[in-house]
Design a protein around this motif. Sequence first.
Motif, short mmCIF file in Angstrom:
data_model
loop_
_atom_site.label_atom_id
_atom_site.label_comp_id
_atom_site.label_asym_id
_atom_site.label_seq_id
_atom_site.Cartn_x
_atom_site.Cartn_y
_atom_site.Cartn_z
N THR A 431 0.81 -1.23 0.00
CA THR A 431 0.00 0.00 0.00
C THR A 431 0.84 1.26 0.00
OG1 THR A 431 -0.16 0.01 2.43
CG2 THR A 431 -1.89 -1.17 1.19
N THR A 432 2.16 1.11 0.10
CA THR A 432 3.01 2.30 0.23
C THR A 432 3.94 2.53 -0.95
OG1 THR A 432 4.70 1.05 1.45
CG2 THR A 432 2.97 2.13 2.75
N VAL A 433 4.30 1.49 -1.67
CA VAL A 433 5.27 1.63 -2.76
C VAL A 433 4.56 1.74 -4.10
CG1 VAL A 433 7.23 0.60 -3.96
CG2 VAL A 433 7.04 0.38 -1.48
N LYS A 434 4.86 2.77 -4.85
CA LYS A 434 4.30 2.96 -6.19
C LYS A 434 5.23 2.32 -7.21
CE LYS A 434 3.01 6.44 -9.62
NZ LYS A 434 2.99 7.90 -9.96
N LEU A 435 4.68 1.42 -8.02
CA LEU A 435 5.46 0.73 -9.05
C LEU A 435 5.08 1.26 -10.42
CD1 LEU A 435 7.35 -1.58 -10.04
CD2 LEU A 435 5.31 -3.05 -10.09
N THR A 436 6.09 1.64 -11.20
CA THR A 436 5.89 2.08 -12.58
C THR A 436 6.64 1.14 -13.51
OG1 THR A 436 5.69 4.39 -11.90
CG2 THR A 436 6.14 3.97 -14.22
#
Length: 460
Positions: A431-436
Amino acid sequence: MLKKYFQQSDINVLLKMLALKKTERLSIVQLQNLQTKRFKKLLRHVLQNSRFYQLYYKEHGITIKNIENISVTDLPPISKQMMMDHYDDLVCDRFLKRKNIEEFLSGSAKPKEKYRNIYTVIHTSGSCGTLSLFVYGPEDWAVIKALVVARVIKPNPYFYRKIKVSFIGATDGHYAGVSLASEVPPLFGRFLPFSINSPLETIDDKCNAFCPDVLSGYSSGIHLLSQEQLKGNIAIRPERIICTSDPLTAEMRNTIKQAFGTEPVNFYAGSESLTMAVQCERHENLHLFTDWHIFEAVDDDLRPVAAGTPGNLLLTNLYNYTQPLIRYQMHDEVVINEQPCGCGSPFSTIRNLAGRQEEFLWFDTADGKRDYLHPIVLVELFVAGLKKFQVIQTQRNAMLMKVMVEGDQAAVLAAIRQRMHEIFCGKKLDTTVKLTLEVVHDIPNDPKTGKYKLIIPLKN
């Protein structure tokens, strides 16, 4: 059927262990003769059963007719890319197909599960980020187990219970380390894995409850446990500690010994061969298992370097008849010693071993703590259709993956997101790390070092 049953049996492993003990008493000349005999046998096998090697060697004037006059240095080397591009023709079992193996891996996360109930499959992206597959038949795998038990684990027999073996590392797939550790023969011991991707408290609880006699796994993982022991979070007394996969530094070694009162043993293994060398218990050297391998140190132009000089490793695996690797270009730098070890062993030794130097990625968890992704979780990442990738931490809680894919791009990208979500969930980072994800056609080497960098962490 009976033959395969025997090959997979503990009795077969035990017989091979007894043979290994005899080999250790050979002279250096006798050991070289045994190595040559096994090399000729393997070469004959590939020229009879591998379409790739037949054509590749024929281009260099090598056929089964002149095999007796051929030495290993007469053969052209092969690369990882060459192996994967010609996979179906390289393997010596015509039933093995790359596509089918990748489908099996996509649906199987249990390290002990066999492909077609026969073959052990190992996958890795390696430090160069390119997917590769390694398959071992039951007889190949029996040699591996015998080598590991006899020369690495070296169990002290207990007459009242079985030895307890643990492993800390990536455990939710067909990775080299856990696949090997989980195959401890039931005749000798019990096994429990600790996932490096679990919260640290979970690892501590399992470790205390199991209280292993043999603690094995990633050097960084065992170092992490030694710090937990010094903090009082765990209280175990392993009799043997086996470190592998990433570098065992002097600082890590000292901390591990201080915490557990036991000197850790450095073990050299890889997906290409799951058991290549182990540290001498009387000296700092690592004994190369030259009865079942040929090791060559070469320069960037593939020319032999002098003994005692750093070189790139060419590996010839003498026991894998399913997926033979002959003069396979590894990405490891080694220094092969000129003189034999002072302990009197006939095996050649290496002094230096440059392991993976990838860095940890640290992120904020949902409960306000900091936790890491271990680099080897990414090194061992497998998704069918993912050819190559690079991970870049762009912000404190943001990660960019540059990916090269083949096949159905949308399906592959969805599978990558799903696999990374599973990894993030294991560390409470989902819920905290944004993956691109960014699809690219090429991932160049680092312009400063000229080498490929799989992981680029956020600085400062």
